[in-house]
Design an enzyme around this catalytic site. Structure first.
Site, short mmCIF file in Angstrom:
data_model
loop_
_atom_site.label_atom_id
_atom_site.label_comp_id
_atom_site.label_asym_id
_atom_site.label_seq_id
_atom_site.Cartn_x
_atom_site.Cartn_y
_atom_site.Cartn_z
N THR A 31 0.77 -1.17 0.00
CA THR A 31 -0.10 -0.02 0.06
C THR A 31 0.99 1.12 -0.22
OG1 THR A 31 -0.15 -0.18 2.41
CG2 THR A 31 -1.89 -1.20 0.91
N VAL A 55 0.85 4.32 2.59
CA VAL A 55 1.28 5.07 3.87
C VAL A 55 2.21 4.12 4.53
CG1 VAL A 55 0.67 6.07 6.13
CG2 VAL A 55 -0.52 6.56 4.09
N CYS A 56 1.88 2.64 4.25
CA CYS A 56 2.31 1.75 5.43
C CYS A 56 4.04 1.49 5.21
CB CYS A 56 1.69 0.50 5.09
SG CYS A 56 -0.15 0.41 5.58
N PRO A 57 4.48 1.37 3.86
CA PRO A 57 5.82 1.27 3.55
C PRO A 57 6.74 2.48 4.22
CG PRO A 57 4.83 1.70 1.48
CD PRO A 57 3.59 1.50 2.68
N LEU A 94 6.88 1.72 8.00
CA LEU A 94 7.40 0.56 8.25
C LEU A 94 9.01 0.95 7.97
CD1 LEU A 94 5.16 -2.15 7.02
CD2 LEU A 94 5.74 -2.03 9.23
#
Length: 187
Positions: free
Chosen positions: A44, A46-48, A51
């Protein structure tokens, strides 16, 4: 029921960690500080960014004796595929827990039932398995690993110094407060 000071509910899962699939459970986390970092889904947007930010500061968390666990409702197989496909995710050194049954997300009350995805939830857990920090964001709001690191340091400080509290914007080495009758109305 308030989640703060509640104990992490029993769970069993598989994580992708350092090129292997490893078992993780509520028993695995006991005895050391832990961060559970829930996010909606692999591959996706925003997730990377979150993380990757966490991966950059992971060594700082480790210096504090803290294990970080990222969690999404994807499988551990999907975590491996994302790790292999993304330069940002490739730098992750912490376990990436797969929660395809959604049990862990449900246990931490971050599951969006109708979508089968987790909200952005961050939880700091003490060595006894008690939740000391809980923060939940809407899907479009990214988190800052440096701010989480500050909160972990505050939680660890308070655990080691009963009777003291950390004021707003407290940083390691700064003054704390000792609540007392003499302090009432003086701040």
């Amino acid at each position: 029921m308030a989640i703060i000071n509640s104990t992490v509910k029993p769970f069993k899962a598989t994580a992708y960690h350092e090129g292997k699939f490893v078992p993780v459970s509520d028993e695995t986390i006991k005895g050391k500080w832990a961060v559970f970092f829930f996010y909606p889904a692999d591959f996706t947007f925003v997730c990377p960014t979150e993380l990757g930010d966490m991966a950059d500061l992971y060594p700082e968390f480790q210096k504090l004796g803290v294990e970080v666990y990222s969690v999404s409702t994807d499988t551990h197989f999907t975590h491996k595929a994302w790790h292999d496909a993304s330069d940002t995710i490739k730098k992750i050194g912490y376990p990436m827990i797969g929660d395809p049954t959604q049990a862990i997300s449900r246990n931490f009350d971050v599951l969006i039932e109708e979508e089968g995805l987790a909200l952005r939830g961050t939880f700091v857990v003490d060595p006894e398995g008690r939740i000391k920090v809980a923060e939940i964001h809407d899907l479009g709001i990214g988190r800052d690993a440096a701010e989480l690191l500050r909160k972990v340091k505050a939680a660890q400080y308070i655990a080691a110094h009963p009777g003291e509290v950390c004021p707003a914007k407290w940083t390691e080495g700064a003054e704390t407060l000792k609540p007392s009758l003499d302090l009432v109305g003086k701040i």
